[in-house]
Motif scaffolding. Structure first.
Motif, PDB file in Angstrom:
ATOM      1  N   ALA A  53      49.915  42.777  50.593  1.00 13.88           N
ATOM      2  CA  ALA A  53      49.472  43.885  51.102  1.00 13.88           C
ATOM      3  C   ALA A  53      48.002  43.928  51.526  1.00 13.88           C
ATOM      4  O   ALA A  53      47.795  44.341  52.501  1.00 13.88           O
ATOM      5  CB  ALA A  53      49.973  45.006  50.295  1.00 13.88           C
ATOM      6  N   SER A  54      47.295  43.485  50.598  1.00  6.23           N
ATOM      7  CA  SER A  54      45.919  43.398  50.745  1.00  6.23           C
ATOM      8  C   SER A  54      45.605  42.393  51.956  1.00  6.23           C
ATOM      9  O   SER A  54      44.621  42.528  52.801  1.00  6.23           O
ATOM     10  CB  SER A  54      45.239  43.027  49.538  1.00  6.23           C
ATOM     11  OG  SER A  54      45.453  41.692  49.312  1.00  6.23           O
ATOM     12  N   TRP A  71      35.595  41.310  45.764  1.00  2.75           N
ATOM     13  CA  TRP A  71      35.107  42.740  46.141  1.00  2.75           C
ATOM     14  C   TRP A  71      33.609  42.524  45.795  1.00  2.75           C
ATOM     15  O   TRP A  71      32.921  43.798  46.507  1.00  2.75           O
ATOM     16  CB  TRP A  71      36.053  43.706  45.878  1.00  2.75           C
ATOM     17  CG  TRP A  71      36.368  43.800  44.314  1.00  2.75           C
ATOM     18  CD1 TRP A  71      37.110  43.243  43.611  1.00  2.75           C
ATOM     19  CD2 TRP A  71      35.377  44.713  43.411  1.00  2.75           C
ATOM     20  NE1 TRP A  71      37.031  43.576  42.252  1.00  2.75           N
ATOM     21  CE2 TRP A  71      36.177  44.451  42.259  1.00  2.75           C
ATOM     22  CE3 TRP A  71      34.447  45.574  43.709  1.00  2.75           C
ATOM     23  CZ2 TRP A  71      35.631  45.277  41.174  1.00  2.75           C
ATOM     24  CZ3 TRP A  71      34.043  46.304  42.594  1.00  2.75           C
ATOM     25  CH2 TRP A  71      34.494  46.106  41.252  1.00  2.75           C
ATOM     26  N   LEU A 130      34.861  41.040  55.608  1.00  2.00           N
ATOM     27  CA  LEU A 130      36.337  41.076  55.727  1.00  2.00           C
ATOM     28  C   LEU A 130      36.995  39.685  56.398  1.00  2.00           C
ATOM     29  O   LEU A 130      37.991  39.179  56.007  1.00  2.00           O
ATOM     30  CB  LEU A 130      36.674  42.327  56.318  1.00  2.00           C
ATOM     31  CG  LEU A 130      36.726  43.452  55.113  1.00  2.00           C
ATOM     32  CD1 LEU A 130      37.312  44.787  56.206  1.00  2.00           C
ATOM     33  CD2 LEU A 130      37.917  43.252  54.019  1.00  2.00           C
ATOM     34  N   SER A 179      51.152  42.970  45.938  1.00  2.00           N
ATOM     35  CA  SER A 179      49.925  43.683  46.213  1.00  2.00           C
ATOM     36  C   SER A 179      48.887  42.712  46.900  1.00  2.00           C
ATOM     37  O   SER A 179      48.205  43.191  47.807  1.00  2.00           O
ATOM     38  CB  SER A 179      49.489  43.852  44.712  1.00  2.00           C
ATOM     39  OG  SER A 179      47.906  44.772  44.763  1.00  2.00           O
ATOM     40  N   ALA A 206      46.063  44.187  54.848  1.00  2.00           N
ATOM     41  CA  ALA A 206      45.191  45.179  55.155  1.00  2.00           C
ATOM     42  C   ALA A 206      43.884  44.577  55.883  1.00  2.00           C
ATOM     43  O   ALA A 206      43.274  45.113  56.585  1.00  2.00           O
ATOM     44  CB  ALA A 206      44.751  45.872  53.957  1.00  2.00           C
TER      45      ALA A 206
END
Lengths: 200, 208
Positions: free
Chosen positions: B14-15, B78, B171, B11, B18
């Motif tokens: 994947a983040s 986040w 980001l 995960s 992204a």
């Protein structure tokens, strides 16, 4: 979702033909369908409503979409009967509904359903009232097109959100995507509200 | 337990992709808008999108927020980038409405300095404190932008561009901050924090 895909496919195939159509009103309908893309406020509200529907879960999302459709139609009827026309007042209601819905999305991983449905109803009502175009040639085509485009945008965005939610089990971080977007929408609506208030 | 660890690792991987894709998207997107006018949706969007990129003091602080969030890990990774744009928009609204806020420019310079120092010192601030610090500085940044907003631009498009640009800067910081788990990653991040803090001092004393 499948029906929506078929509908979008049909529209996409019909679009090139109607782009240069000589049938009065067809251009208006074609342009009006793209209204959520060309009118930032409508696009913002459609995006927020779609995102909210998706975050409520698949079954409440269907209820939310039906509620949005019903309240939107009620808004259209109310606008025709009361003579209220799009303007800054309705824009502010739409922005406040979008801000509330986006805040709801940002605040909860699983947003409580009932207040979410309430926000969808308010947004639908204000959006319906705000859809009435200027009187003139192609009035009906513009009205139907822009409202259909608005609903289609919501259906697709909620579909995308439901798809995203299904993958959360495998990629836990995915739940952050709508929440971050929700926070961004809160920020955007806050700035636009300030613009509207300062312009008055 | 091992399976869970692998899932978390996948995960996380994947983040990371992204975030990198989002940052790459930012780079690829800008040239397409380079020749637009300041009118209409496109002009409003471009005007809003480029506004936070205009000043290095803003860019440094926003990237620093992302790095600090990544450094503090979940949930700060986040929470901070959510808190900043919302409070910044509140500050922006105050600026648009002409509500005065004192010490705007020193506050902006201090934001790079303080957040940079927090990264340099590897300060693992509690989430509430980190949110409060970031939120306080966000008011200064937002007010400065809000007071300068061009009223000619499409307000919705301008605001969309403005917020997306700010978010993408966070980001970028998060993407860089994800090196924290790599060998030497913490040192690289703390070094970056030192550079940002030094920039903040330079902004504060008008050296840059």
């Amino acid at each position: 979702m499948r029906q929506a895909l078929v509908l979008a496919g049909t529209i996409a195939m019909a679009a090139p033909a109607s782009a240069h159509s000589s049938v009065p009103g067809a251009e208006g309908l074609f342009l009006a369908l793209a209204h959520p893309l060309t009118e930032p406020l409508q696009g913002l509200v459609a995006g927020t409503a779609g995102l909210l529907a998706a975050r409520l879960g698949q079954l409440p999302a269907v209820t939310g979409l039906k509620l949005l459709l019903a309240s939107g139609l009620a808004g259209l009827v109310a606008a025709f009967t009361t003579g209220i026309r799009p303007g800054a007042g309705l824009d502010i209601v739409l922005l406040l509904a979008a801000m509330g819905a986006a805040g709801w999305i940002a605040a909860f991983r699983r947003p409580p359903v009932r207040p979410g449905l309430g926000l969808a109803a308010i947004a639908g009502l204000a959006a319906g009232m705000n859809t009435i175009p200027e009187p003139g040639e192609g009035f009906a085509a513009t009205l139907i097109g822009s409202y259909a485009g608005f609903l289609l945008a919501i259906v697709y965005l909620s579909g995308a959100g439901v798809w995203l939610a299904r993958h959360e089990a495998r990629h836990d971080w995915l739940h952050l995507v709508p929440r971050v977007i929700g926070a961004w929408i809160v920020a955007i609506t806050m700035l636009v509200l300030a613009f509207l208030v300062s312009a008055r | 337990m091992q399976g869970e660890g692998e899932a978390v690792s996948r995960s996380f991987q994947a983040s990371r992709w992204a975030v990198l894709l989002a940052v790459a998207g930012l780079g690829g997107w800008l040239p397409a808008f380079a020749h637009s006018t300041a009118e209409g949706f496109q002009g409003g969007f471009v005007s809003g999108f480029t506004h936070p990129l205009d000043g290095w003091d803003h860019v440094a602080a926003m990237v620093a927020v992302g790095i600090w969030g990544a450094f503090l890990r979940q949930p700060a990774i986040w929470v901070l980038p959510i808190v900043f744009p919302v409070v910044m928009a509140l500050g922006g609204a105050l600026g648009v409405l002409g509500v005065p806020v004192p010490l705007i420019e020193p506050g902006i310079a201090a934001s790079s300095m303080v957040i940079g120092l927090a990264i340099l010192a590897a300060w693992r601030a509690p989430l509430g404190s980190a949110g409060l610090i970031v939120g306080l500085f966000a008011v200064f940044h937002g007010h400065a932008h809000g007071a300068e907003l061009p009223h000619a631009a499409n307000p919705v498009a301008y605001s969309i561009g403005f917020v997306i640009s700010t978010g993408l800067l966070h980001l970028a910081g998060i993407a860089f901050g994800l090196v924290v788990d790599r060998p030497g990653g913490r040192i690289a991040l703390r070094g970056a924090g030192g550079v940002i803090a030094a920039l903040g001092v330079a902004f504060l004393f008008g050296l840059l």
